[in-house]
Design a protein around this motif. Structure first.
Motif, PDB file in Angstrom:
ATOM      1  N   ASP A 247      54.782  32.335 -76.210  1.00 41.64           N
ATOM      2  CA  ASP A 247      56.088  32.618 -76.818  1.00 41.64           C
ATOM      3  C   ASP A 247      56.960  31.365 -76.809  1.00 41.64           C
ATOM      4  O   ASP A 247      57.699  31.096 -77.762  1.00 41.64           O
ATOM      5  CB  ASP A 247      56.800  33.742 -76.060  1.00 41.64           C
ATOM      6  CG  ASP A 247      56.251  35.115 -76.404  1.00 41.64           C
ATOM      7  OD1 ASP A 247      55.568  35.246 -77.436  1.00 41.64           O
ATOM      8  OD2 ASP A 247      56.496  36.061 -75.627  1.00 41.64           O
ATOM      9  N   TYR A 248      56.871  30.595 -75.727  1.00 39.96           N
ATOM     10  CA  TYR A 248      57.617  29.339 -75.648  1.00 39.96           C
ATOM     11  C   TYR A 248      57.050  28.314 -76.633  1.00 39.96           C
ATOM     12  O   TYR A 248      57.812  27.654 -77.362  1.00 39.96           O
ATOM     13  CB  TYR A 248      57.571  28.783 -74.226  1.00 39.96           C
ATOM     14  CG  TYR A 248      57.946  27.322 -74.140  1.00 39.96           C
ATOM     15  CD1 TYR A 248      59.256  26.906 -74.370  1.00 39.96           C
ATOM     16  CD2 TYR A 248      56.980  26.353 -73.856  1.00 39.96           C
ATOM     17  CE1 TYR A 248      59.599  25.564 -74.314  1.00 39.96           C
ATOM     18  CE2 TYR A 248      57.313  25.007 -73.796  1.00 39.96           C
ATOM     19  CZ  TYR A 248      58.615  24.618 -74.031  1.00 39.96           C
ATOM     20  OH  TYR A 248      58.955  23.291 -73.981  1.00 39.96           O
ATOM     21  N   VAL A 253      61.170  31.665 -77.318  1.00 31.89           N
ATOM     22  CA  VAL A 253      61.997  31.677 -76.112  1.00 31.89           C
ATOM     23  C   VAL A 253      62.041  30.267 -75.545  1.00 31.89           C
ATOM     24  O   VAL A 253      61.228  29.406 -75.896  1.00 31.89           O
ATOM     25  CB  VAL A 253      61.423  32.645 -75.036  1.00 31.89           C
ATOM     26  CG1 VAL A 253      61.428  34.082 -75.533  1.00 31.89           C
ATOM     27  CG2 VAL A 253      60.025  32.210 -74.611  1.00 31.89           C
ATOM     28  N   THR A 254      63.000  30.032 -74.653  1.00 36.38           N
ATOM     29  CA  THR A 254      63.021  28.764 -73.929  1.00 36.38           C
ATOM     30  C   THR A 254      61.968  28.805 -72.823  1.00 36.38           C
ATOM     31  O   THR A 254      61.448  29.880 -72.477  1.00 36.38           O
ATOM     32  CB  THR A 254      64.402  28.533 -73.292  1.00 36.38           C
ATOM     33  OG1 THR A 254      64.624  29.530 -72.279  1.00 36.38           O
ATOM     34  CG2 THR A 254      65.503  28.604 -74.340  1.00 36.38           C
ATOM     35  N   LEU A 255      61.689  27.656 -72.242  1.00 33.60           N
ATOM     36  CA  LEU A 255      60.711  27.618 -71.152  1.00 33.60           C
ATOM     37  C   LEU A 255      61.220  28.421 -69.958  1.00 33.60           C
ATOM     38  O   LEU A 255      60.446  29.148 -69.304  1.00 33.60           O
ATOM     39  CB  LEU A 255      60.427  26.173 -70.733  1.00 33.60           C
ATOM     40  CG  LEU A 255      59.363  26.000 -69.641  1.00 33.60           C
ATOM     41  CD1 LEU A 255      58.040  26.625 -70.050  1.00 33.60           C
ATOM     42  CD2 LEU A 255      59.184  24.509 -69.305  1.00 33.60           C
ATOM     43  N   GLU A 257      63.156  31.018 -70.046  1.00 30.24           N
ATOM     44  CA  GLU A 257      62.985  32.443 -70.371  1.00 30.24           C
ATOM     45  C   GLU A 257      61.526  32.860 -70.251  1.00 30.24           C
ATOM     46  O   GLU A 257      61.220  33.964 -69.785  1.00 30.24           O
ATOM     47  CB  GLU A 257      63.499  32.713 -71.788  1.00 30.24           C
ATOM     48  CG  GLU A 257      65.009  32.650 -71.914  1.00 30.24           C
ATOM     49  CD  GLU A 257      65.465  32.691 -73.362  1.00 30.24           C
ATOM     50  OE1 GLU A 257      66.605  33.144 -73.606  1.00 30.24           O
ATOM     51  OE2 GLU A 257      64.696  32.259 -74.260  1.00 30.24           O
ATOM     52  N   ALA A 258      60.618  31.982 -70.662  1.00 19.32           N
ATOM     53  CA  ALA A 258      59.189  32.288 -70.575  1.00 19.32           C
ATOM     54  C   ALA A 258      58.762  32.493 -69.118  1.00 19.32           C
ATOM     55  O   ALA A 258      58.023  33.438 -68.808  1.00 19.32           O
ATOM     56  CB  ALA A 258      58.367  31.167 -71.207  1.00 19.32           C
TER      57      ALA A 258
END
Length: 325
Positions: A247-248, A253-255, A257-258
């Protein structure tokens, strides 16, 4: 006489690897991985795969046997593990089946008879397309009449198992849920099932710490390498630890958030693992958060010895061996 088998189950990060190695050393055993993801090569960090140093000379089986682009089924797992258990028993080795993938474990301990039959790739692909157009709930509804038991037991989000249930019925004319009757049968093995658990908050803290260590060890780089090789829409990278990083990599998403999602999904998975084994397996539980590690190992050693060897000469020989302090 039934073949002997020790099974060690429990949630992620509870200590199955270290525990199984200590017990295998004590009983002259070998370890069979019961993890559905550690079969894949080049996926070491995200699957918390045991290292050569951690093995301490104990042979491990069913690790690194598939490429990440290959599929793997529970029926295939069963076909590999059953003869391996026989071979180890014949060699005088005690097999330890260790892992957290519930269906894989139960397929061995209760010899599920899978209604696999020949596959129908065209039908499976058509169902994949159906999911993309109509969603997982509509797919799930297709099970309602042909296999009501699977309809009840499978969550719509587990769409790959829903697809498999539909495929099994199309190919064989029999519902996949037929295999669930095997749970009522006695195990074909002289079986000991050990479960590892600990206080939920402590376990969750260990999971969070494990994810941080995975990132430090290079999980991002491992996932990126797979991604750049084109390993994108395969069974292997749907696993927790890879899908979050993907997802990153794809900018969703940001890292940060991942990593947060990875921790949360791992905690949720641990909860599901505990629930599954408590509901579907006759397990004797050991709390790894109480007493010391060595004391728990001694208790498990005594438990296995009593279940499998009683007061036999083998038991006496084990005691003379001085494997445990």
């Amino acid at each position: 006489m039934k073949e002997k088998l020790v099974v060690i189950v429990g949630p992620t990060a509870v200590g199955k690897t270290k525990t199984s190695i200590e017990l295998a050393k004590a009983f002259d055993g070998e370890i069979i991985s019961g993890d559905s993801m550690q079969i894949y090569r080049d996926m070491d960090i995200g699957t918390a795969k045991v290292t050569s140093d951690e093995m301490e000379g104990i042979p491990h089986h069913l690790i690194d046997i598939k490429d990440p682009t290959e599929s793997f089924t529970v029926a295939e797992f069963q076909n590999l593990v059953q003869p391996l258990i026989t071979d180890l028993n014949q060699k005088g080795k005690l097999p330890f089946l260790v892992g957290g993938t519930g269906l894989y474990v139960k397929a061995i301990t209760h010899n599920y008879q899978f209604a696999e039959g020949p596959s129908d790739e065209d039908y499976r692909n058509a169902l994949e397309t159906f999911v993309e157009k109509h969603g997982v709930v509509s797919l799930h509804e297709k099970l309602k009449e042909i296999d009501p038991i699977s309809y009840k037991n499978l969550h719509p989000n587990n769409y790959r198992r829903v697809i498999r249930a539909l495929e099994v019925f199309k190919v064989t004319g029999q519902p996949m849920s037929d295999m669930q009757h095997d749970e009522e049968k006695p195990s074909p093995y002289d079986l000991v099932m050990i479960g590892l658990t600990m206080d939920r908050d402590v376990l969750y803290s260990r999971i969070n710490e494990r994810v941080d260590k995975m990132m430090e060890a290079g999980l991002l780089e491992e996932a990126k390498l797979l991604y750049e090789k084109g390993v994108k829409d395969f069974q292997s990278v749907q696993a927790i630890g890879y899908k979050e990083i993907y997802d990153y990599l794809e900018g969703r998403v940001t890292l940060e958030e991942a990593v947060s999602n990875l921790k949360q999904n791992s905690r949720r998975y641990a909860k599901r693992q505990l629930t599954w084994f408590r509901n579907k397996a006759d397990v004797t539980w050991f709390d790894m958060g109480q007493n010391g590690f060595n004391e728990n190992i001694v208790k498990m050693h005594t438990f296995i010895e009593g279940k499998l060897y009683n007061n036999s000469e083998i038991s006496k020989e084990l005691k003379r061996g001085g494997h445990l302090q």
